[in-house]
Design an enzyme around this catalytic site. Sequence first.
Site, short mmCIF file in Angstrom:
data_model
loop_
_atom_site.label_atom_id
_atom_site.label_comp_id
_atom_site.label_asym_id
_atom_site.label_seq_id
_atom_site.Cartn_x
_atom_site.Cartn_y
_atom_site.Cartn_z
N VAL A 16 0.83 -1.21 0.00
CA VAL A 16 0.00 0.00 0.00
C VAL A 16 0.87 1.26 0.00
CG1 VAL A 16 -1.71 1.34 1.28
CG2 VAL A 16 -1.95 -1.14 1.10
N ARG A 91 -11.92 -6.59 9.67
CA ARG A 91 -10.92 -5.55 9.95
C ARG A 91 -10.84 -5.26 11.44
NH1 ARG A 91 -13.68 -4.03 5.27
NH2 ARG A 91 -12.37 -3.74 3.41
N ASN A 123 -5.89 -0.39 8.84
CA ASN A 123 -7.17 -0.92 9.31
C ASN A 123 -7.13 -1.41 10.75
OD1 ASN A 123 -9.06 -0.61 7.16
ND2 ASN A 123 -7.91 -2.12 5.99
N PRO A 124 -8.28 -1.39 11.46
CA PRO A 124 -9.57 -0.83 11.04
C PRO A 124 -9.51 0.68 11.03
CG PRO A 124 -9.71 -1.60 13.29
CD PRO A 124 -8.35 -1.99 12.82
N VAL A 125 -9.63 1.27 9.86
CA VAL A 125 -9.23 2.66 9.66
C VAL A 125 -10.01 3.66 10.52
CG1 VAL A 125 -10.75 3.08 7.68
CG2 VAL A 125 -8.62 4.37 7.91
N THR A 146 -8.81 7.32 5.55
CA THR A 146 -9.29 7.10 4.18
C THR A 146 -10.77 6.73 4.17
OG1 THR A 146 -8.41 4.85 4.31
CG2 THR A 146 -7.10 6.49 3.12
N ARG A 154 -15.51 2.32 -5.47
CA ARG A 154 -15.98 1.00 -5.93
C ARG A 154 -17.44 1.06 -6.33
NH1 ARG A 154 -12.75 -1.90 -0.93
NH2 ARG A 154 -10.80 -2.30 -2.07
N HIS A 178 -15.73 1.73 7.39
CA HIS A 178 -15.04 1.05 6.29
C HIS A 178 -14.97 -0.42 6.70
CE1 HIS A 178 -12.38 -0.02 3.09
NE2 HIS A 178 -11.38 -0.31 3.90
#
Length: 318
Positions: A16, A91, A123-125, A146, A154, A178
Amino acid sequence: MARKTRKVTIVGSGLVGAACAYSMINQSICDEIMMVDRTYDRAVAQALDLSHCMDFTSTRTKVYAGDLEDCRDVDVVVLTAGANPKPGQSRLDVLEAAEQITSGIVNRIMGSGFDGIFVVAANPVDVVTHIVREVSGLPRNKVIGTGTSLDSARLKTLLSDVFSIDPRSVQGYALGEHGDSQFVAWSHVTIGGKPILQILEQHKERFQGVDLKEIARKTKDAGWEIFTRKGNTQFGIGNALAYIVRSILNDEHKIIAISAILEGEYGQTGVCAGVPAIIGEGGIQEVVELNLNAEEQHKFNESCSIIKNAIQGLAGRK
């Protein structure tokens, strides 16, 4: 006239972090990128590999390896280092490990005298963004997760396939966590400015096979589909990070579905969740509060409750 050098640190030189750096280099987003990793040699290797792109790009970005203690004059720290879930885990299952990693990293960065903006992807963000805020002590505008930025992208991609249009002609958001409790705010999804619910109502025969619940499910599960097939996601989130950083450094005031610490918006306080926000030079300029319908507000409240419970559970283990 002297121009300020725009510097970004990427903490975590894995897939990433590297994808984020590669996106920023190709979009000429900043002047310098410092790669940081717990394995210094990997940071050095990624920096060298990335620096070899420069002959093929429109501008030169200086890329080098460094340490957390070198962040004093950095504008943005991108935090990708964390604990990855294993197959079958959510996550939230990696929360305790993520908390230990994040606290250690942020303490060292703040010890350097850093006073810039954190952009969090680990994560978990939503919970990690909350941890970064608590540990750093920075105001909420300087801590950005994010959130559902990638989920929203998506969603637009899925809808672009269904309606045979460019995804950039779709406007809409996935909101909340998320994670598994996210949802699509269909009342605010438009295609070319026209509400999708109105399009489906006016063209029932043409779009009779469109299942909004299935599209929302595919939006939520897209990351896991990629993860189970190749073991990671990197390009989408790398570009999402670059997009957020670009809006900060260029003061673009783009509206992006990020994870923000809510202070009364949507009836929520003291929790991070995915919501649209105006992103500019100071970070979060303003949280955009959509007029959700009753069903959507209920889903948002439920999603925030899940995030709050995770935060409270983490505090209870200390």
